[in-house]
Design a protein around this motif. Structure first.
Motif, PDB file in Angstrom:
ATOM      1  N   ILE A  70       0.801  -1.198   0.014  1.00  0.00           N
ATOM      2  CA  ILE A  70      -0.138   0.043   0.014  1.00  0.00           C
ATOM      3  C   ILE A  70       0.673   1.180   0.077  1.00  0.00           C
ATOM      4  O   ILE A  70       0.798   2.185  -0.777  1.00  0.00           O
ATOM      5  CB  ILE A  70      -0.998   0.054   1.070  1.00  0.00           C
ATOM      6  N   GLN A  71       1.876   1.098   0.683  1.00  0.00           N
ATOM      7  CA  GLN A  71       2.799   2.536   0.847  1.00  0.00           C
ATOM      8  C   GLN A  71       3.501   2.632  -0.488  1.00  0.00           C
ATOM      9  O   GLN A  71       3.496   3.876  -0.893  1.00  0.00           O
ATOM     10  CB  GLN A  71       4.041   1.939   1.810  1.00  0.00           C
ATOM     11  N   HIS A  72       3.975   1.314  -1.082  1.00  0.00           N
ATOM     12  CA  HIS A  72       4.441   1.960  -2.405  1.00  0.00           C
ATOM     13  C   HIS A  72       3.430   2.440  -3.341  1.00  0.00           C
ATOM     14  O   HIS A  72       3.729   3.053  -4.321  1.00  0.00           O
ATOM     15  CB  HIS A  72       5.146   0.359  -2.847  1.00  0.00           C
ATOM     16  N   VAL A  73       2.294   1.740  -3.270  1.00  0.00           N
ATOM     17  CA  VAL A  73       1.274   2.383  -4.202  1.00  0.00           C
ATOM     18  C   VAL A  73       0.921   3.578  -4.000  1.00  0.00           C
ATOM     19  O   VAL A  73       0.879   4.484  -5.066  1.00  0.00           O
ATOM     20  CB  VAL A  73      -0.389   1.580  -4.007  1.00  0.00           C
ATOM     21  N   PHE A  74       0.939   4.078  -2.781  1.00  0.00           N
ATOM     22  CA  PHE A  74       0.577   5.456  -2.331  1.00  0.00           C
ATOM     23  C   PHE A  74       1.781   6.402  -3.263  1.00  0.00           C
ATOM     24  O   PHE A  74       1.632   7.492  -3.530  1.00  0.00           O
ATOM     25  CB  PHE A  74       0.415   5.841  -1.104  1.00  0.00           C
ATOM     26  N   GLN A  75       2.977   5.933  -2.745  1.00  0.00           N
ATOM     27  CA  GLN A  75       4.197   6.591  -3.052  1.00  0.00           C
ATOM     28  C   GLN A  75       4.283   6.580  -4.791  1.00  0.00           C
ATOM     29  O   GLN A  75       4.199   7.951  -5.092  1.00  0.00           O
ATOM     30  CB  GLN A  75       5.406   5.869  -2.693  1.00  0.00           C
ATOM     31  N   ASN A  76       3.630   5.646  -5.296  1.00  0.00           N
ATOM     32  CA  ASN A  76       3.920   5.845  -6.856  1.00  0.00           C
ATOM     33  C   ASN A  76       2.843   7.010  -7.240  1.00  0.00           C
ATOM     34  O   ASN A  76       3.037   7.322  -8.217  1.00  0.00           O
ATOM     35  CB  ASN A  76       3.896   4.476  -7.462  1.00  0.00           C
ATOM     36  N   LEU A  77       1.578   6.726  -6.571  1.00  0.00           N
ATOM     37  CA  LEU A  77       0.372   7.758  -7.098  1.00  0.00           C
ATOM     38  C   LEU A  77       1.076   9.162  -6.800  1.00  0.00           C
ATOM     39  O   LEU A  77       0.781   9.947  -7.658  1.00  0.00           O
ATOM     40  CB  LEU A  77      -0.600   7.336  -5.946  1.00  0.00           C
ATOM     41  N   ILE A  78       1.430   9.386  -5.511  1.00  0.00           N
ATOM     42  CA  ILE A  78       1.903  10.747  -5.325  1.00  0.00           C
ATOM     43  C   ILE A  78       3.424  11.155  -6.406  1.00  0.00           C
ATOM     44  O   ILE A  78       3.016  12.228  -6.878  1.00  0.00           O
ATOM     45  CB  ILE A  78       2.522  10.762  -4.021  1.00  0.00           C
ATOM     46  N   LEU A  79       4.089  10.163  -6.359  1.00  0.00           N
ATOM     47  CA  LEU A  79       4.928  10.581  -7.439  1.00  0.00           C
ATOM     48  C   LEU A  79       4.510  10.817  -9.062  1.00  0.00           C
ATOM     49  O   LEU A  79       4.831  11.488  -9.882  1.00  0.00           O
ATOM     50  CB  LEU A  79       6.269   9.557  -7.704  1.00  0.00           C
ATOM     51  N   GLY A  80       3.676   9.792  -9.272  1.00  0.00           N
ATOM     52  CA  GLY A  80       3.102   9.893 -10.465  1.00  0.00           C
ATOM     53  C   GLY A  80       2.245  11.110 -10.808  1.00  0.00           C
ATOM     54  O   GLY A  80       2.219  11.479 -11.809  1.00  0.00           O
ATOM     55  N   SER A  81       1.727  11.493  -9.542  1.00  0.00           N
ATOM     56  CA  SER A  81       0.858  12.897  -9.871  1.00  0.00           C
ATOM     57  C   SER A  81       1.647  14.238  -9.938  1.00  0.00           C
ATOM     58  O   SER A  81       1.198  15.219 -10.241  1.00  0.00           O
ATOM     59  CB  SER A  81      -0.186  13.013  -8.657  1.00  0.00           C
ATOM     60  N   LYS A  82       2.896  14.052  -9.920  1.00  0.00           N
ATOM     61  CA  LYS A  82       4.011  14.997 -10.020  1.00  0.00           C
ATOM     62  C   LYS A  82       3.540  16.230  -8.820  1.00  0.00           C
ATOM     63  O   LYS A  82       3.719  17.311  -9.387  1.00  0.00           O
ATOM     64  CB  LYS A  82       3.987  15.546 -11.448  1.00  0.00           C
ATOM     65  N   ALA A  83       2.808  15.846  -8.107  1.00  0.00           N
ATOM     66  CA  ALA A  83       2.584  17.080  -6.997  1.00  0.00           C
ATOM     67  C   ALA A  83       3.822  17.651  -6.303  1.00  0.00           C
ATOM     68  O   ALA A  83       4.637  16.760  -6.032  1.00  0.00           O
ATOM     69  CB  ALA A  83       1.291  17.060  -6.214  1.00  0.00           C
ATOM     70  N   ASN A  84       4.050  18.564  -5.726  1.00  0.00           N
ATOM     71  CA  ASN A  84       5.130  18.934  -5.089  1.00  0.00           C
ATOM     72  C   ASN A  84       4.769  18.695  -3.383  1.00  0.00           C
ATOM     73  O   ASN A  84       4.131  19.529  -2.938  1.00  0.00           O
ATOM     74  CB  ASN A  84       5.290  20.520  -5.287  1.00  0.00           C
ATOM     75  N   TRP A  85       5.301  17.766  -3.020  1.00  0.00           N
ATOM     76  CA  TRP A  85       4.958  17.456  -1.732  1.00  0.00           C
ATOM     77  C   TRP A  85       5.780  18.011  -0.623  1.00  0.00           C
ATOM     78  O   TRP A  85       5.891  17.999   0.511  1.00  0.00           O
ATOM     79  CB  TRP A  85       4.948  15.905  -1.379  1.00  0.00           C
ATOM     80  N   ALA A  86       6.887  18.779  -1.167  1.00  0.00           N
ATOM     81  CA  ALA A  86       7.763  19.265  -0.140  1.00  0.00           C
ATOM     82  C   ALA A  86       7.324  20.535   0.641  1.00  0.00           C
ATOM     83  O   ALA A  86       7.630  20.884   1.622  1.00  0.00           O
ATOM     84  CB  ALA A  86       9.522  19.560  -0.845  1.00  0.00           C
ATOM     85  N   GLU A  87       6.314  21.192  -0.319  1.00  0.00           N
ATOM     86  CA  GLU A  87       6.016  22.460   0.110  1.00  0.00           C
ATOM     87  C   GLU A  87       4.981  22.296   1.336  1.00  0.00           C
ATOM     88  O   GLU A  87       5.071  22.999   2.299  1.00  0.00           O
ATOM     89  CB  GLU A  87       5.162  23.252  -0.893  1.00  0.00           C
ATOM     90  N   ASP A  88       4.172  21.502   1.251  1.00  0.00           N
ATOM     91  CA  ASP A  88       2.929  21.429   2.517  1.00  0.00           C
ATOM     92  C   ASP A  88       3.760  20.327   3.381  1.00  0.00           C
ATOM     93  O   ASP A  88       4.033  19.384   3.058  1.00  0.00           O
ATOM     94  CB  ASP A  88       1.661  20.820   1.649  1.00  0.00           C
ATOM     95  N   ALA A 130       2.127  18.947   6.084  1.00  0.00           N
ATOM     96  CA  ALA A 130       1.429  17.784   6.171  1.00  0.00           C
ATOM     97  C   ALA A 130       1.433  16.732   5.299  1.00  0.00           C
ATOM     98  O   ALA A 130       1.917  15.589   5.651  1.00  0.00           O
ATOM     99  CB  ALA A 130       0.037  18.003   6.515  1.00  0.00           C
ATOM    100  N   PHE A 131       1.734  17.212   4.053  1.00  0.00           N
ATOM    101  CA  PHE A 131       1.839  16.437   2.773  1.00  0.00           C
ATOM    102  C   PHE A 131       3.408  15.619   2.919  1.00  0.00           C
ATOM    103  O   PHE A 131       3.515  14.584   2.857  1.00  0.00           O
ATOM    104  CB  PHE A 131       1.995  17.372   1.450  1.00  0.00           C
ATOM    105  N   LYS A 132       4.253  16.630   3.548  1.00  0.00           N
ATOM    106  CA  LYS A 132       5.745  16.090   3.696  1.00  0.00           C
ATOM    107  C   LYS A 132       5.783  15.176   4.614  1.00  0.00           C
ATOM    108  O   LYS A 132       6.322  13.747   4.489  1.00  0.00           O
ATOM    109  CB  LYS A 132       6.651  17.216   3.977  1.00  0.00           C
ATOM    110  N   GLU A 133       5.184  15.147   5.781  1.00  0.00           N
ATOM    111  CA  GLU A 133       4.867  14.271   6.850  1.00  0.00           C
ATOM    112  C   GLU A 133       4.630  13.130   6.199  1.00  0.00           C
ATOM    113  O   GLU A 133       5.013  11.887   6.570  1.00  0.00           O
ATOM    114  CB  GLU A 133       4.108  14.641   7.849  1.00  0.00           C
ATOM    115  N   ILE A 134       3.443  12.908   5.578  1.00  0.00           N
ATOM    116  CA  ILE A 134       2.778  11.842   4.909  1.00  0.00           C
ATOM    117  C   ILE A 134       3.897  11.055   4.149  1.00  0.00           C
ATOM    118  O   ILE A 134       3.854   9.808   4.169  1.00  0.00           O
ATOM    119  CB  ILE A 134       1.468  11.947   4.262  1.00  0.00           C
ATOM    120  N   VAL A 135       4.416  11.861   3.231  1.00  0.00           N
ATOM    121  CA  VAL A 135       5.391  10.925   2.301  1.00  0.00           C
ATOM    122  C   VAL A 135       6.636  10.519   3.014  1.00  0.00           C
ATOM    123  O   VAL A 135       6.885   9.161   2.739  1.00  0.00           O
ATOM    124  CB  VAL A 135       5.880  12.112   1.232  1.00  0.00           C
ATOM    125  N   LEU A 136       7.193  11.167   3.879  1.00  0.00           N
ATOM    126  CA  LEU A 136       8.242  10.686   4.758  1.00  0.00           C
ATOM    127  C   LEU A 136       7.550   9.421   5.549  1.00  0.00           C
ATOM    128  O   LEU A 136       8.459   8.552   5.767  1.00  0.00           O
ATOM    129  CB  LEU A 136       8.521  11.672   5.887  1.00  0.00           C
TER     130      LEU A 136
END
Lengths: 180, 246
Positions: free
Chosen positions: B210-228, B230-236
């Motif tokens: 599931i982790q990998h799936v979400f990771q790939n989802l986020i990477l695939g969406s090309k969203a900038n997760w370093a800015e937010d 809360a988002f950064k926390e989730i990715v880490l």
């Protein structure tokens, strides 16, 4: 008479008679001489016989003690003694009979095992003496012992009877054959 | 082959004490001979008494009925043993009674003797006083030795008790250790644990997927997760490798 009985005759006054039964004539004669040399207050008479039954023609006094002499070197003497035992009344074995085994010193010449004669003495419940009759010193000691025994068996010692002596002579060694 | 049993006889006349057959010696014989005769007569009397006693006892014995039936050897032996034991018991009883009788006679004679003589100056009194002293000493030393033995016994008892206590303690320790070991082994080998571990493994794997799936989802969406933040926390958090948590 064919069977010797201990009390069928009157005792002679101051007389004690011993009968030595055995096949070794020379040894018996020597033992008789040693016994007669002992000084004793009563008159001693020693009779020697090869085997029983004794000829009834001879007039002999009452026999007080019978000593069966077995030579451990010859089986014949043992057989002879065993056959003579049949001609002795059972009341003799209440202290008036004894066995004497000679020749135990030279173990290599012994054809009769020591245990055989021990068992025989135990069956008849009589004392057994071991003595090398060929050696002068032992013979003299044995003669002394026999003279004392004879005096007691003849009734010359007040207070001690043959039966009393028998139970006194019974030592722990006579109990050993029962364990065998 | 029968050999006619030969018989020889040899005799010897008495040497001392029976002076009948001997020629009397010259000096002092007249007084010596009645003495010898008397001793001889007394001796003969004792002999005849003894022989009479023997004949009497044989008569008494023969009056007893003997069992006529033929018994086994072993039974005869046993009977003989019993009779011999009886004889021995009677003899010892007789000896004891005789001893008691002698003692009574001795004390009676002693009493009479004491009444006759002056009690203060007698050697007997000295002896008796000495005997009393020794007896007291004996009793004292016996008492002392008894006390010492008691002490020794107490010490030994205490030692035994201590040994037993230490033994039980060691036994307890050992059983405890064994129990612990057993419990540990049980725990490790229990089936429940195994199934739980299996489940854990599968859950970890599922979560990793599931982790990998979400990771790939986020990477695939090309969203900038370093800015937010809360988002950064989730990715880490998704980066965390769950197999290390085990």
């Amino acid at each position: 008479m064919s069977v010797l009985r201990p009390l069928d005759k009157q005792p002679g006054l101051n007389t004690a008679t011993i009968l030595l039964v055995g096949t070794e004539d020379a040894l018996l004669q020597q033992l008789a001489d040693s016994m007669l040399k002992e000084d004793c207050a009563s008159e001693l008479r020693v009779h020697l016989a090869r085997s029983l039954p004794l000829p009834s023609s001879v007039d002999r006094p009452r026999i007080d003690l019978i000593v069966f002499v077995v030579n451990l070197h010859s089986k014949y003497s043992l057989r002879n003694v065993e056959e003579s035992l049949h001609h002795v009344d059972a009341t003799f074995f209440l202290g008036k009979a004894a066995f004497l085994a000679t020749g135990a010193g030279r173990e290599s010449h012994c054809s009769v095992h020591r245990n055989t004669i021990v068992k025989l003495a135990h069956t008849y419940r009589s004392p057994l003496f071991f003595c090398d009759l060929e050696i002068e010193g032992f013979r003299a000691t044995m003669a002394q012992r026999l003279v004392r025994m004879l005096q007691i068996c003849a009734g010359h010692v007040p207070g001690v009877s043959a039966l009393n002596l028998l139970s006194l002579l019974r030592s722990s060694e006579t109990l050993a054959p029962e364990d065998l | 082959m029968e050999m006619q049993p030969r018989e020889q006889a040899a005799t010897e006349s008495p040497d001392s004490g029976g002076g009948e057959g001997r020629p009397p010696q010259v000096a002092g014989a007249q007084e010596a001979r009645p003495e010898d005769r008397l001793t001889l007569l007394l001796r003969l009397r004792a002999q005849t008494k003894q022989q009479l006693l023997e004949y009497k006892s044989m008569l008494d014995a023969s009056e007893e009925k003997t069992p006529e039936q033929i018994m086994q050897d072993k039974q005869i032996e046993a009977k003989i043993e019993d009779l011999e034991n009886e004889i021995e018991e009677v003899k010892t009883a007789f000896e004891i009674k005789r001893l008691a009788l002698h003692r009574m006679q001795l004390s009676a004679a002693l009493k009479k003797n004491l009444e006759k003589i002056n009690p203060q100056t007698s050697v007997l009194m000295d002896n008796m006083k000495h005997i009393l002293k020794l007896n007291k000493l004996i009793m004292k030393s016996q008492q002392e030795s008894w006390d010492l033995e008691e002490k020794l016994l107490d010490v030994r008892k205490k030692r035994l008790q201590l040994k037993q206590a230490s033994e039980s303690k060691l036994l307890e320790i050992q059983t405890e250790k064994n129990k612990q070991k057993d419990d540990l082994a049980i725990m490790e080998n229990s089936d429940k644990i195994k199934t739980v571990q299996q489940n854990l493994q599968t859950e970890i794997q599922v979560t990793t997927v599931i982790q990998h799936v979400f990771q790939n989802l986020i990477l695939g969406s090309k969203a900038n997760w370093a800015e937010d933040s809360a988002f950064k926390e989730i990715v880490l958090q998704l980066e965390k490798n769950l197999t290390m948590i085990k």
